[in-house]
Design a protein around this motif. Structure first.
Motif, short mmCIF file in Angstrom:
data_model
loop_
_atom_site.label_atom_id
_atom_site.label_comp_id
_atom_site.label_asym_id
_atom_site.label_seq_id
_atom_site.Cartn_x
_atom_site.Cartn_y
_atom_site.Cartn_z
N LEU A 125 0.82 -1.20 0.00
CA LEU A 125 0.00 0.00 0.00
C LEU A 125 0.86 1.26 0.00
N ARG A 126 1.93 1.24 0.77
CA ARG A 126 2.83 2.39 0.79
C ARG A 126 3.43 2.66 -0.57
N ASP A 127 3.89 1.58 -1.24
CA ASP A 127 4.49 1.74 -2.55
C ASP A 127 3.48 2.22 -3.58
N LEU A 128 2.27 1.69 -3.53
CA LEU A 128 1.23 2.11 -4.46
C LEU A 128 0.91 3.59 -4.32
N ILE A 129 0.83 4.05 -3.06
CA ILE A 129 0.50 5.45 -2.82
C ILE A 129 1.62 6.37 -3.29
N LYS A 130 2.87 5.94 -3.13
CA LYS A 130 4.01 6.78 -3.48
C LYS A 130 4.37 6.72 -4.96
N LEU A 131 3.88 5.73 -5.67
CA LEU A 131 4.33 5.52 -7.04
C LEU A 131 3.87 6.66 -7.96
N PRO A 132 4.78 7.30 -8.70
CA PRO A 132 4.42 8.42 -9.57
C PRO A 132 3.40 8.07 -10.65
N ILE A 133 3.40 6.79 -11.10
CA ILE A 133 2.47 6.43 -12.15
C ILE A 133 1.02 6.56 -11.69
N ILE A 134 0.76 6.29 -10.41
CA ILE A 134 -0.58 6.44 -9.87
C ILE A 134 -0.98 7.91 -9.88
N HIS A 135 -0.05 8.77 -9.48
CA HIS A 135 -0.32 10.20 -9.50
C HIS A 135 -0.56 10.69 -10.93
N ALA A 136 0.21 10.16 -11.87
CA ALA A 136 0.05 10.57 -13.27
C ALA A 136 -1.32 10.16 -13.81
N LEU A 137 -1.77 8.96 -13.48
CA LEU A 137 -3.08 8.50 -13.92
C LEU A 137 -4.19 9.40 -13.36
N ILE A 138 -4.11 9.72 -12.07
CA ILE A 138 -5.13 10.55 -11.45
C ILE A 138 -5.14 11.95 -12.06
N LEU A 139 -3.95 12.53 -12.23
CA LEU A 139 -3.87 13.87 -12.81
C LEU A 139 -4.41 13.89 -14.24
N ALA A 140 -4.06 12.87 -15.02
CA ALA A 140 -4.52 12.83 -16.40
C ALA A 140 -6.05 12.75 -16.48
N VAL A 141 -6.64 11.94 -15.62
CA VAL A 141 -8.10 11.82 -15.60
C VAL A 141 -8.74 13.15 -15.21
N ILE A 142 -8.16 13.82 -14.21
CA ILE A 142 -8.71 15.12 -13.77
C ILE A 142 -8.63 16.14 -14.90
N PHE A 143 -7.48 16.25 -15.54
CA PHE A 143 -7.32 17.19 -16.65
C PHE A 143 -8.26 16.85 -17.80
N LYS A 144 -8.47 15.55 -18.03
CA LYS A 144 -9.34 15.12 -19.13
C LYS A 144 -10.80 15.45 -18.83
N ILE A 145 -11.24 15.19 -17.61
CA ILE A 145 -12.64 15.44 -17.25
C ILE A 145 -12.97 16.92 -17.33
#
Length: 307
Positions: A159-179
């Motif tokens: 869970l710690r690694d998943l939260i810290k992983l930049p790819i997760i942040h990139a996915l969330i940011l991309a979805v936000i910018f897209k919406i």
């Protein structure tokens, strides 16, 4: 059958050239691969995923139409790969390699060029592949990453690694910018685009460097099952679902072709980063990419005949 030579020359050959460059450079200079893998995972890869999602021209109606198919297709492959790993009584690392190799496809630098070639006169086919690419990105860095990390770490560490992983942040940011259809300032967008543009080449060169140290004589028992699951079972499952759901035309063609793509190179990159059977993952990617020159072209031909 007219697609066989163009697909091989325009898609397979460039991939093999980049793999060969990585292999030759590693043989000459003996790079430390872990820092390069870190660079790919924490810098180039998040940029590539962000740009893919941010620029994708996706019709919402098409997304809803494909949602059921993709959910069923992915679920079936995950279930089959989990059952197979239990039957083979694999260790954690080997099981992670088998599961990821069957479930995760190279829909980016392999899938998009194939779709653009086959559907050059019909953008709908390319749009379908973009949706598949987005779903595969999400699957790779959730389910695929879970398989790798859980093979060597506890749930808390996972869970710690998943939260810290930049790819997760990139996915969330991309979805936000897209919406919200938010524009990105040019000084920020340009470096992200440049990083994304360098990702396919660097990832394949890194994979080629990994392959340099692999002794091909050691043919792991997981490899043939991975190849069969990804290159044969994938298209068979797709064909059954397409007929069952009554899909036709370009959408059916594009989905059937997408199901035959080889194992994602990201599986090898992430396996090296987390040190989970990196050589096994790299061999699977290599063999599936080589054999896909035959299986993908056959699936393309069948898709044109069936739909």
């Amino acid at each position: 059958m007219n697609y066989i030579i163009p697909v091989f020359i325009d898609v397979i050959v460039p991939i093999l050239i980049l793999l060969g460059i990585g292999l030759i450079l590693q043989r000459k200079f003996q790079f430390r691969l872990r820092p390069i893998a870190n660079l790919v995972t924490y810098c180039f890869m998040p940029a590539a995923v962000f740009i893919n999602i941010y620029y994708a021209e996706i019709d919402l109606q098409l997304v809803f139409q494909l949602l059921l198919y993709l959910s069923l297709f992915i679920t079936i492959l995950i279930i089959l790969s989990n059952i197979l790993s239990r039957l083979l009584k694999l260790g954690n690392g080997e099981a992670a390699a088998l599961k990821n190799s069957i479930s995760l496809m190279n829909s980016g630098n392999y899938g998009l060029p194939v779709s653009q070639l086959v559907f050059s006169s019909n953008p709908l086919g390319v749009s379908v592949q973009i949706i598949v690419l987005v779903v595969q990105n999400l699957l790779t860095f959730t389910y695929g990453l879970y398989n790798l990390i859980s093979a060597s770490k506890s749930i808390i560490e996972l869970l710690r690694d998943l939260i810290k992983l930049p790819i997760i942040h990139a996915l969330i940011l991309a979805v936000i910018f897209k919406i919200f259809e938010a524009p990105i300032p040019t000084p920020l967008l340009v470096p992200v685009e440049q990083l994304a543009g360098g990702f396919p080449a660097l990832a394949l060169i890194l994979l080629g460097a990994q392959l340099e140290s692999i002794k091909i004589r050691s043919f792991h028992k997981v490899i043939p099952w991975s190849l069969f699951g990804r290159l044969i079972t994938g298209p068979v499952v797709a064909l059954i679902l397409i007929f069952t759901l009554g899909m036709e035309g370009v959408i059916a063609q594009s989905l059937f072709i997408a199901s035959a793509f080889p194992t994602s190179r990201n599986t090898a990159t992430l396996a090296l980063e987390y040190d989970v059977e990196p050589e096994l993952h790299a061999q699977i990617v290599l063999y599936s990419t080589l054999l896909s020159s035959i299986t993908v072209t056959l699936v393309i031909f069948l898709s044109m005949q069936l739909f």
